[in-house]
Design a protein around this motif. Structure first.
Motif, PDB file in Angstrom:
ATOM      1  N   GLN A 112      14.186   2.997  36.572  1.00 12.18           N
ATOM      2  CA  GLN A 112      13.818   2.244  35.383  1.00 12.18           C
ATOM      3  C   GLN A 112      12.745   1.324  35.438  1.00 12.18           C
ATOM      4  N   ILE A 113      11.784   1.319  34.711  1.00 15.12           N
ATOM      5  CA  ILE A 113      10.500   0.549  34.778  1.00 15.12           C
ATOM      6  C   ILE A 113      10.932  -0.851  33.552  1.00 15.12           C
ATOM      7  N   LEU A 114      11.585  -0.351  32.450  1.00 15.16           N
ATOM      8  CA  LEU A 114      11.958  -1.657  31.710  1.00 15.16           C
ATOM      9  C   LEU A 114      13.459  -1.860  31.437  1.00 15.16           C
ATOM     10  N   PRO A 162       3.195  -9.854  37.422  1.00 13.42           N
ATOM     11  CA  PRO A 162       2.678  -9.372  38.491  1.00 13.42           C
ATOM     12  C   PRO A 162       2.141  -7.982  38.316  1.00 13.42           C
ATOM     13  N   SER A 163       1.408  -7.372  39.356  1.00 13.27           N
ATOM     14  CA  SER A 163       1.150  -6.294  39.040  1.00 13.27           C
ATOM     15  C   SER A 163       2.102  -5.147  39.440  1.00 13.27           C
ATOM     16  N   GLY A 164       2.162  -4.103  38.584  1.00 10.47           N
ATOM     17  CA  GLY A 164       3.461  -3.282  38.691  1.00 10.47           C
ATOM     18  C   GLY A 164       4.663  -3.924  38.006  1.00 10.47           C
ATOM     19  N   ALA A 165       4.708  -4.833  37.317  1.00  6.98           N
ATOM     20  CA  ALA A 165       5.646  -5.583  36.449  1.00  6.98           C
ATOM     21  C   ALA A 165       6.071  -4.740  35.372  1.00  6.98           C
ATOM     22  N   GLY A 166       5.242  -3.697  34.777  1.00  9.82           N
ATOM     23  CA  GLY A 166       5.500  -2.989  33.675  1.00  9.82           C
ATOM     24  C   GLY A 166       4.892  -3.476  32.340  1.00  9.82           C
ATOM     25  N   LYS A 167       3.872  -4.096  32.608  1.00 13.08           N
ATOM     26  CA  LYS A 167       3.121  -4.693  31.554  1.00 13.08           C
ATOM     27  C   LYS A 167       2.485  -3.538  30.519  1.00 13.08           C
ATOM     28  N   THR A 168       1.554  -2.758  31.156  1.00 15.19           N
ATOM     29  CA  THR A 168       1.087  -1.561  30.487  1.00 15.19           C
ATOM     30  C   THR A 168       2.036  -0.732  29.789  1.00 15.19           C
ATOM     31  N   THR A 169       2.983  -0.447  30.575  1.00 12.20           N
ATOM     32  CA  THR A 169       4.231   0.636  30.130  1.00 12.20           C
ATOM     33  C   THR A 169       4.433  -0.107  28.564  1.00 12.20           C
ATOM     34  N   LEU A 170       4.938  -1.391  28.917  1.00 14.76           N
ATOM     35  CA  LEU A 170       5.597  -1.991  27.789  1.00 14.76           C
ATOM     36  C   LEU A 170       4.666  -1.796  26.416  1.00 14.76           C
TER      37      LEU A 170
END
Ligand SMILES: Nc1ncnc2c1ncn2[C@@H]1O[C@H](COP(=O)(O)OP(=O)(O)OP(=O)(O)O)[C@@H](O)[C@H]1O
Length: 685
Positions: A57-59, A77-85
């Motif tokens: 689960q990413i988000l 932070p890096s890998g938090a899921g910003k780009t995915t969101l």
């Protein structure tokens, strides 16, 4: 709630009217959960390790609400899921899970959304050989409605140039700072945004708009973005630790950690919120730095090992309880905190304090839902969810026709070829050099017995010499073209077919000239035919073989290049493919003598058809002479060219058949490339 896939019939009937003024659109997303399949190593009962796919689960339950005129910053932070969101919100990534998005009160429809939104990628994927004005007018003609007169489109280009402050560099090449010098990094970023503004998007997504820019350029870019919001647009961007004056421009902040909301709400109220959790951001600290350092639990170990920790946890300082914090800010951005320790020395010193623990981060994730900003967000989102979902009303518009797309894309290809003078010059130099070198090595071949090896050698050398560089240079160059294509396709700027045809036509045009240059030099210098009567036909047939060989290599190059994940893989695979095909061309191995396991290879090796056509053309109706000492049993070992053709296992009647087969190969490689491009560019939503 299950995501409403964007196929609502009611909504599909309506197509957005692209207007000169910006439509004000509020954007809401609710309970977005997204997961991906990842490989994990599992131990079997027998103790063996086995790789299995597991969902990750990413988000987790992400919600948000952004009004028109507001800027929402997604930080974490890096890998938090910003780009995915961001990709999910921008309808570029299909949700694997659940969630729903709203445009004002309507459930978002993919087709409407695409017309309403602009997306600026992190890297500026623009054509380096076009000027700023050419880039904008190219995209204006492709992105704006067919019905709109050209003057209006060009007027829009002028408006956008002014809006993004690009007047000074309007006639400067975009460049790439490697092969072509061009506009500055900030100007290139503003141009990327300007391209998106051509269609007056109501919602603008930006992935790290300031990454790679120095702080003052980043400020200028963000200032331009702020102005866009002020004109009624809804702006959503991901950003890494912005400096304070940039952070201050955001209306809303979404702070993410491990795919969970740590904070969503007014940027100005974020400090108050963190204070309520027991983490006070001091007045002269950049809150963006403070939050990021605080929740970046992943790098704790590294910092521990380094013996440095730039953040302190205000209420839990090693060796002290009551705390007087003093902040030392270096260049206004980095957060270095020292504390006055009330123990024995009473001296101010750097205190090694851990970032928040994972348990504390888990507490952050949980408390937000119950907090004041969490409740406010829920209220806003629930209100939208419960309201009557009315579809957008708009008027249908059509994009440019197939021929307009083809014409514009071909124009871009031709500009690219013309404005890469070095690349063109290098290729012409290579063709001349290769022709002269080959001509000198095989200078004025006669018709003696010993020339047979050289006569075939020159053919193999020139064919390989034209094919190999074609494959390799394509693999180096094509990925950049594909990158621009995929970005444009993601925004539906043009279709795959016109792009593919424009590229193929340009390849064909460029791929004809160089073999003619090399072939002509080689033909006359190495004295390929000495009978004037046949020479013209043989010469043109020789050139034809080289042209189709060159085209086939180019087509193989773009196929490999489009199929592999990166240039390095392409560069590793291509020589293997070329060498393997060439090995079974009939030049190195006699095709009649092939072992059982290999008999099929010459059938798939396109070099076999090329070499056969070249050999048949070169040796038909040729008679060889020999000296007394070369005679065997009173006759020359090789008397006619037909004998040579037969010795290689070739068929004298196969010239035109083989040309046809090579053309089929070219078409097949091109069709496969087209299919790969289609698959790659298929809309993921
Ligand atoms: N397709 C995928 N397969 C496996 N893991 C994925 C996939 N997409 C994203 N992830 C993982 O999801 C997490 C979030 O990725 P994402 O790129 O959204 O993070 P980010 O916050 O944008 O990071 P960064 O700031 O470093 O770009 C990461 O741990 C990433 O490895």
């Amino acid at each position: 709630m299950e995501l409403q896939q964007f196929d609502s019939n009611d909504n599909k009937k309506n197509v957005l009217k692209i207007v000169k003024n910006v439509n004000r659109v509020d954007f809401t997303f609710r309970n977005i959960n997204h997961s991906v399949q990842v490989k994990v190593t599992k131990q079997t009962k027998k103790g063996k390790k086995k790789q299995v796919m597991r969902p990750k689960q990413i988000l987790h339950n992400m919600s948000g609400h952004v009004k028109s005129g507001e800027v929402l910053a997604i930080m974490g932070p890096s890998g938090a899921g910003k780009t995915t969101l961001l990709d999910i919100l921008a309808h570029r990534l299909k949700i694997n899970g659940e969630g729903v998005m709203y445009l004002n009160q309507s459930i978002s429809d993919y087709h409407i959304f695409k017309k309403l939104c602009g997306y600026v990628t992190q890297s500026d994927t623009l054509t380096p050989s076009m000027t700023v004005f050419e880039t904008l007018s190219f995209y204006a003609q492709l992105k704006m409605p067919r019905e709109m007169p050209l003057e209006d489109k060009l007027q829009k280009v002028e408006d956008v140039i002014s809006e993004m402050g690009l007047n000074r560099c309007r006639n400067t090449l975009v460049g790439d700072n490697l092969k072509i010098r061009g506009v500055s990094g900030g100007e290139r970023r503003r141009l990327s945004i300007a391209v998106e503004l051509l269609t007056s998007p109501s919602i603008l997504f930006l992935d790290e708009p300031t990454s790679g820019l120095d702080s003052s350029t980043a400020y200028t870019v963000m200032n331009a973005i702020r102005k866009l919001a002020n004109s009624g647009r809804t702006i959503i961007c991901t950003i890494h630790q912005p400096r304070y004056n940039i952070f201050d421009m955001f209306d809303k902040l979404l702070l993410l950690a491990e795919g969970n909301t740590i904070y969503f709400g007014d940027t100005q109220k974020s400090a108050e919120y963190f204070e309520s959790l027991g983490y006070k951001c001091l007045p002269n600290v950049n809150p963006a730095d403070y939050y990021m350092d605080l929740i970046n639990t992943q790098i704790e170990d590294d910092i521990e090992q380094d013996g440095q920790s730039p953040i302190l946890k205000p209420n839990q300082v090693e060796g002290g309880n009551g705390i007087d914090e003093e902040l030392l800010l270096s260049s206004g951005t980095s957060t270095t905190i020292t504390t006055q320790n009330h123990d024995e020395s009473n001296h101010t010193k750097h205190t090694k304090v851990k970032r928040i623990s994972n348990e504390e981060l888990n507490r952050f994730k949980k408390v937000f839902i119950e907090s004041e900003p969490g409740r406010l967000l829920k209220e806003q989102v629930d209100l939208i969810e419960k309201s009557e979902h009315t579809p957008f009303v708009y008027q249908e518009t059509r994009g440019p026709s197939f021929w307009t797309q083809f014409r514009l894309l071909f124009y871009r290809e031709s500009l690219n070829a013309r404005r890469h003078p070095m690349a063109l010059r290098v290729q012409v130099f290579q063709a001349i050099f290769q022709g002269i070198l080959c001509g000198l090595v095989y200078l004025q071949l006669g018709l003696g017995q010993n020339t047979v090896q050289s006569r075939t050698g020159v053919l193999a050398f020139v064919i390989m010499g034209l094919s190999f560089p074609n494959v390799m240079s394509t693999i180096n160059v094509f990925p950049e073209v594909v990158g621009i294509f995929l970005k444009d396709r993601a925004s539906n700027v043009y279709n795959t077919l016109p792009f593919f045809l424009a590229k193929s036509f340009m390849d064909i045009m460029l791929g004809i000239v160089l073999p003619i240059v090399t072939g002509t030099l080689v033909y006359w210098m190495s004295n390929q035919r000495i009978y004037p009567f046949y020479s013209a036909a043989v010469f043109f047939k020789f050139i034809l073989v080289l042209v189709v060989a060159s085209q086939c290599a180019l087509s193989l190059g773009i196929f490999i290049s489009s199929s592999v994940p990166n240039v390095q893989t392409g560069l590793a695979i291509a020589p293997l493919v070329v060498i393997l095909f060439f090995l079974f061309s009939g030049f190195f191995v006699n095709l009649k003598e092939l072992g059982r396991g290999w008999v099929w290879m010459p059938y798939i090796s396109f070099f076999r058809y090329i070499i056969e056509a070249a050999v048949v053309n070169a040796y038909t109706n040729v008679t060889f002479s020999c000296t007394q000492s070369q005679m065997l049993g009173g006759r020359c070992p090789i008397q006619t060219g037909e004998e040579v053709i037969s010795n290689y296992g070739f068929n004298i009647d196969n010239y035109w058949r083989n040309i046809g087969i090579i053309l089929l190969y070219i078409v097949a490689f091109r069709c496969l490339t087209y299919m790969v491009l289609r698959i790659k560019s298929r809309n993921r939503f």
